[in-house]
Design an enzyme around this catalytic site. Structure first.
Site: not given
Length: 286
Positions: A187-188, A173, A184-185, A74-75, A154, A144
């Site tokens: 975020s999943l 974070d 599906t990346a 995918d990259g 922190r 994304d």
């Protein structure tokens, strides 16, 4: 004659072994492969016979072609999408990596896949692209755009506004803003929902939020997001499709919205998105 751009990582052994066969398949259909010089080194005698167009960069390899073959994971496809940009040039993904959610075929099925494309037996998935802006810097992503706290251990505070309306302050974070393709990346992995790739939507997912009520949100594609970065340390990063990093200064404002263009992925109708999910995520296996 079809001009076909080829994008791949020449350092991968599987790529070096595949290029001569790929060039042969394209030229056998009266196509003209276009590829960068480092990749053309694997093409053998086809270059000497003048069967390939050899250029000096991947950027040049996608200029003026009818469609592009992206070989890798995918990259590689994300890189190809960035190279193609707003041109609308279709991309065929060939998975030689591990997961390959966006890839349509494999090296073993390449002959059949190319035959379908040359014969016009395919459809085009038009994928939403996310655009972002910090000051005068503009960037776009197929998957994304991520705001990350960097090396400091922190949380950071992010003020979220949608269509200029204040929504929430998130202590986390970081934050992932993804397209349906990118759902599906990362975020999943952060607990966000899976969206069908043809949906008109944007997903906003906090990364390890300090308050558990801060959950992922699915927004309309027309919505405009403004993120005010309220952090006092200098290691903040904005990452585009996991490939391009932009340093964020404390107090910066990030604007995110749907781009004016889409990315066109070649898809064969006998393989649905749900078949890909079932296969890649190993659903239904015991």
């Amino acid at each position: 004659m079809h001009r076909v751009g080829i994008i791949a990582n020449p350092a991968r052994p599987v790529v070096a072994g595949l290029i001569p066969e790929l060039v042969r398949l394209v030229t056998s259909r009266s196509g003209k492969p276009t590829l960068a010089a480092d990749l053309a080194a694997s093409a053998g005698e086809a270059v000497a016979r003048g069967e390939c167009v050899v250029v000096d960069s991947d950027e040049r390899a996608v200029e003026g072609v009818d469609w592009v073959i992206a070989i890798g994971g995918d990259g590689t496809l994300l890189k190809t999408a960035r190279l193609v940009g707003a041109s609308g040039t279709p991309i065929l993904g060939v998975n030689s990596g591990k997961l390959g959610f966006m890839m349509q075929t494999t090296p073993g099925d390449l002959g059949d896949a190319l035959g379908r494309v040359f014969d016009g037996r395919y459809t085009l998935d038009k994928r939403l692209v996310l655009e972002g802006r910090i000051a005068n810097d503009v960037f776009s992503a197929l998957n994304d755009i991520v705001i990350d706290k960097g090396a400091i251990c922190r949380v950071i505070e992010l003020g979220i506004y949608i269509n200029d309306e204040y929504v929430n302050d998130v202590m986390a974070d970081g934050l992932i803003v993804s397209t349906p393709t990118g759902s599906t990346a990362y975020s999943l992995a952060a607990g966000g929902p899976i969206l069908a790739p043809d949906m008109e939507a944007i997903v906003v997912s906090p990364i390890c939020p300090h308050t558990l009520s801060n959950r992922a949100m699915v927004l309309a594609a027309r919505d405009r997001i403004r993120i005010e970065v309220r952090a006092d340390h200098p290691d903040l990063l904005l990452t585009v499709d996991g490939q391009e990093n932009v340093v964020i200064q404390p107090g910066s404002t990030v604007e995110l919205y749907r781009a004016d263009h889409t990315i066109h992925l070649i898809r064969f109708t006998d393989r649905s998105f749900y078949d890909v999910l079932r296969t890649k995520l190993k659903w239904g296996e015991r």
